[in-house]
Design a protein around this motif. Structure first.
Motif, PDB file in Angstrom:
ATOM      1  N   THR A   1       0.832  -1.208   0.000  1.00  0.00           N
ATOM      2  CA  THR A   1       0.000   0.000   0.000  1.00  0.00           C
ATOM      3  C   THR A   1       0.865   1.257   0.000  1.00  0.00           C
ATOM      4  OG1 THR A   1      -0.063   0.291   2.392  1.00  0.00           O
ATOM      5  CG2 THR A   1      -1.670  -1.240   1.439  1.00  0.00           C
ATOM      6  N   PRO A   2       0.262   2.410  -0.297  1.00  0.00           N
ATOM      7  CA  PRO A   2       0.983   3.660  -0.042  1.00  0.00           C
ATOM      8  C   PRO A   2       1.013   3.933   1.462  1.00  0.00           C
ATOM      9  CG  PRO A   2      -1.113   4.086  -1.153  1.00  0.00           C
ATOM     10  CD  PRO A   2      -1.010   2.609  -0.947  1.00  0.00           C
ATOM     11  N   CYS A   3       1.868   4.854   1.892  1.00  0.00           N
ATOM     12  CA  CYS A   3       1.921   5.170   3.324  1.00  0.00           C
ATOM     13  C   CYS A   3       0.616   5.824   3.758  1.00  0.00           C
ATOM     14  CB  CYS A   3       3.113   6.063   3.638  1.00  0.00           C
ATOM     15  SG  CYS A   3       3.013   7.715   2.929  1.00  0.00           S
ATOM     16  N   TRP A   4       0.244   5.617   5.020  1.00  0.00           N
ATOM     17  CA  TRP A   4      -1.050   6.131   5.460  1.00  0.00           C
ATOM     18  C   TRP A   4      -0.992   7.595   5.914  1.00  0.00           C
ATOM     19  CZ3 TRP A   4      -0.016   2.384   9.733  1.00  0.00           C
ATOM     20  CH2 TRP A   4       0.257   3.011  10.927  1.00  0.00           C
ATOM     21  N   ALA A   5       0.187   8.108   6.184  1.00  0.00           N
ATOM     22  CA  ALA A   5       0.277   9.500   6.627  1.00  0.00           C
ATOM     23  C   ALA A   5      -0.102  10.475   5.518  1.00  0.00           C
ATOM     24  CB  ALA A   5       1.680   9.802   7.119  1.00  0.00           C
ATOM     25  N   ASP A   6       0.151  10.090   4.284  1.00  0.00           N
ATOM     26  CA  ASP A   6      -0.113  10.989   3.170  1.00  0.00           C
ATOM     27  C   ASP A   6      -1.441  10.727   2.466  1.00  0.00           C
ATOM     28  OD1 ASP A   6       2.343  12.194   3.629  1.00  0.00           O
ATOM     29  OD2 ASP A   6       3.380  10.936   2.170  1.00  0.00           O
ATOM     30  N   TYR A   7      -1.916   9.474   2.521  1.00  0.00           N
ATOM     31  CA  TYR A   7      -3.103   9.097   1.749  1.00  0.00           C
ATOM     32  C   TYR A   7      -3.979   8.138   2.557  1.00  0.00           C
ATOM     33  CZ  TYR A   7       0.296  10.485  -1.772  1.00  0.00           C
ATOM     34  OH  TYR A   7       1.261  11.149  -2.480  1.00  0.00           O
ATOM     35  N   ALA A   8      -5.273   8.170   2.311  1.00  0.00           N
ATOM     36  CA  ALA A   8      -6.201   7.260   2.978  1.00  0.00           C
ATOM     37  C   ALA A   8      -6.308   5.925   2.246  1.00  0.00           C
ATOM     38  CB  ALA A   8      -7.576   7.907   3.090  1.00  0.00           C
ATOM     39  N   ASP A   9      -5.571   5.751   1.147  1.00  0.00           N
ATOM     40  CA  ASP A   9      -5.639   4.522   0.357  1.00  0.00           C
ATOM     41  C   ASP A   9      -5.354   3.285   1.204  1.00  0.00           C
ATOM     42  OD1 ASP A   9      -5.558   6.657  -1.401  1.00  0.00           O
ATOM     43  OD2 ASP A   9      -4.127   5.740  -2.770  1.00  0.00           O
ATOM     44  N   ALA A  10      -4.357   3.364   2.076  1.00  0.00           N
ATOM     45  CA  ALA A  10      -3.968   2.206   2.885  1.00  0.00           C
ATOM     46  C   ALA A  10      -5.109   1.738   3.771  1.00  0.00           C
ATOM     47  CB  ALA A  10      -2.736   2.533   3.730  1.00  0.00           C
ATOM     48  N   GLU A  11      -5.882   2.665   4.297  1.00  0.00           N
ATOM     49  CA  GLU A  11      -7.030   2.296   5.139  1.00  0.00           C
ATOM     50  C   GLU A  11      -8.083   1.550   4.331  1.00  0.00           C
ATOM     51  OE1 GLU A  11      -8.514   5.619   7.520  1.00  0.00           O
ATOM     52  OE2 GLU A  11      -6.534   6.520   7.281  1.00  0.00           O
ATOM     53  N   VAL A  12      -8.356   2.036   3.126  1.00  0.00           N
ATOM     54  CA  VAL A  12      -9.329   1.391   2.245  1.00  0.00           C
ATOM     55  C   VAL A  12      -8.866  -0.028   1.915  1.00  0.00           C
ATOM     56  CG1 VAL A  12     -10.362   1.462  -0.070  1.00  0.00           C
ATOM     57  CG2 VAL A  12     -10.134   3.567   1.269  1.00  0.00           C
ATOM     58  N   ILE A  13      -7.587  -0.168   1.585  1.00  0.00           N
ATOM     59  CA  ILE A  13      -7.030  -1.468   1.209  1.00  0.00           C
ATOM     60  C   ILE A  13      -7.033  -2.424   2.397  1.00  0.00           C
ATOM     61  CG2 ILE A  13      -4.931  -2.642   0.429  1.00  0.00           C
ATOM     62  CD1 ILE A  13      -4.322   0.063  -1.100  1.00  0.00           C
ATOM     63  N   ALA A  14      -6.595  -1.946   3.555  1.00  0.00           N
ATOM     64  CA  ALA A  14      -6.548  -2.802   4.748  1.00  0.00           C
ATOM     65  C   ALA A  14      -7.931  -3.273   5.143  1.00  0.00           C
ATOM     66  CB  ALA A  14      -5.883  -2.068   5.903  1.00  0.00           C
ATOM     67  N   ALA A  15      -8.921  -2.406   5.033  1.00  0.00           N
ATOM     68  CA  ALA A  15     -10.296  -2.807   5.362  1.00  0.00           C
ATOM     69  C   ALA A  15     -10.776  -3.908   4.427  1.00  0.00           C
ATOM     70  CB  ALA A  15     -11.229  -1.595   5.276  1.00  0.00           C
ATOM     71  N   ARG A  16     -10.440  -3.797   3.162  1.00  0.00           N
ATOM     72  CA  ARG A  16     -10.853  -4.815   2.200  1.00  0.00           C
ATOM     73  C   ARG A  16     -10.077  -6.114   2.400  1.00  0.00           C
ATOM     74  NH1 ARG A  16     -12.512  -0.942  -2.088  1.00  0.00           N
ATOM     75  NH2 ARG A  16     -14.742  -0.841  -1.681  1.00  0.00           N
ATOM     76  N   ALA A  17      -8.825  -6.017   2.808  1.00  0.00           N
ATOM     77  CA  ALA A  17      -8.004  -7.206   3.033  1.00  0.00           C
ATOM     78  C   ALA A  17      -8.420  -7.916   4.312  1.00  0.00           C
ATOM     79  CB  ALA A  17      -6.523  -6.835   3.097  1.00  0.00           C
ATOM     80  N   GLY A  18      -8.925  -7.181   5.275  1.00  0.00           N
ATOM     81  CA  GLY A  18      -9.331  -7.775   6.546  1.00  0.00           C
ATOM     82  C   GLY A  18      -8.310  -7.614   7.640  1.00  0.00           C
ATOM     83  N   ALA A  19      -7.078  -7.242   7.287  1.00  0.00           N
ATOM     84  CA  ALA A  19      -6.028  -7.055   8.298  1.00  0.00           C
ATOM     85  C   ALA A  19      -4.858  -6.334   7.668  1.00  0.00           C
ATOM     86  CB  ALA A  19      -5.573  -8.401   8.855  1.00  0.00           C
ATOM     87  N   ALA A  20      -4.000  -5.803   8.548  1.00  0.00           N
ATOM     88  CA  ALA A  20      -2.809  -5.100   8.074  1.00  0.00           C
ATOM     89  C   ALA A  20      -1.614  -5.459   8.936  1.00  0.00           C
ATOM     90  CB  ALA A  20      -3.042  -3.596   8.093  1.00  0.00           C
ATOM     91  N   LEU A  21      -0.486  -5.549   8.290  1.00  0.00           N
ATOM     92  CA  LEU A  21       0.803  -5.675   8.970  1.00  0.00           C
ATOM     93  C   LEU A  21       1.442  -4.312   8.909  1.00  0.00           C
ATOM     94  CD1 LEU A  21       3.109  -7.421  10.176  1.00  0.00           C
ATOM     95  CD2 LEU A  21       3.917  -7.734   7.825  1.00  0.00           C
ATOM     96  N   ILE A  22       1.715  -3.730  10.075  1.00  0.00           N
ATOM     97  CA  ILE A  22       2.278  -2.374  10.126  1.00  0.00           C
ATOM     98  C   ILE A  22       3.762  -2.455  10.414  1.00  0.00           C
ATOM     99  CG2 ILE A  22       2.174  -0.147  11.298  1.00  0.00           C
ATOM    100  CD1 ILE A  22      -0.768  -0.813  11.930  1.00  0.00           C
TER     101      ILE A  22
END
Length: 169
Positions: free
Chosen positions: A148-169
């Motif tokens: 994903t792109p970084c979350w500090a600059d864009y909300a894309d990561a949140e959209v992707i993580a929600a669709r994936a079901g989980a995130a590794l940070i």
């Protein structure tokens, strides 16, 4: 460098992910790889985690969902892939999952490059086509990692993580 300390650390992360996410539920096949800021190694981690899963015999798909990255910072560049319509082409309705590319020397690894940088990345990621792609991929692959792109600059990561079901940070 598969026998380096970094390689061993990535195998340890893979083991923890297998124990805590992928083996817990048969529906747990996807994981977004995110970081707060740019240049923190997120794409490196996503690429190398996909390699260690593939080395274990897991049919693995790495999706480069950073539709904002410069080409030299993309999975296409890391894996030295040829140009393809990529994820942006699929989400725009100009391509299908068949644009994924197998990685020579790693028969269990496929990569879906980001494709051309679109003018509206977040809108593309919010389309039903992204859900359809993830559903199709989950039928074909054991493990799906999404860079994903970084979350500090864009909300894309949140959209992707929600669709994936989980995130590794």
């Amino acid at each position: 460098k598969p026998f380096s300390h970094v390689g061993e650390d990535l195998r340890a992360v893979r083991s923890q992910l297998m124990l805590r996410w992928f083996n817990v539920d048969v529906l747990h096949k996807m994981l977004a790889v995110v970081s707060p800021a740019a240049d923190e190694g997120r794409s490196f981690i996503a690429a190398n985690l996909s390699i260690v899963f593939a080395q274990q015999g897991q049919s693995t798909l790495l999706i480069d969902a950073d539709l904002r990255a410069k080409p030299e910072c993309s999975q296409q560049s890391l894996f030295k892939l040829g140009k393809s319509a990529g994820l942006s082409g699929i989400l725009a309705g100009r391509a299908s999952i068949e644009v994924t590319q197998r990685i020579t020397g790693l028969p269990c690894l496929s990569v879906l490059a980001a494709g051309a940088v679109p003018p509206n990345p977040q809108e593309l990621l919010g389309r039903p086509e992204f859900d359809q792609l993830l559903q199709t991929a989950s039928e074909q692959f054991d493990v799906i990692l999404i860079d994903t792109p970084c979350w500090a600059d864009y909300a894309d990561a949140e959209v992707i993580a929600a669709r994936a079901g989980a995130a590794l940070i």
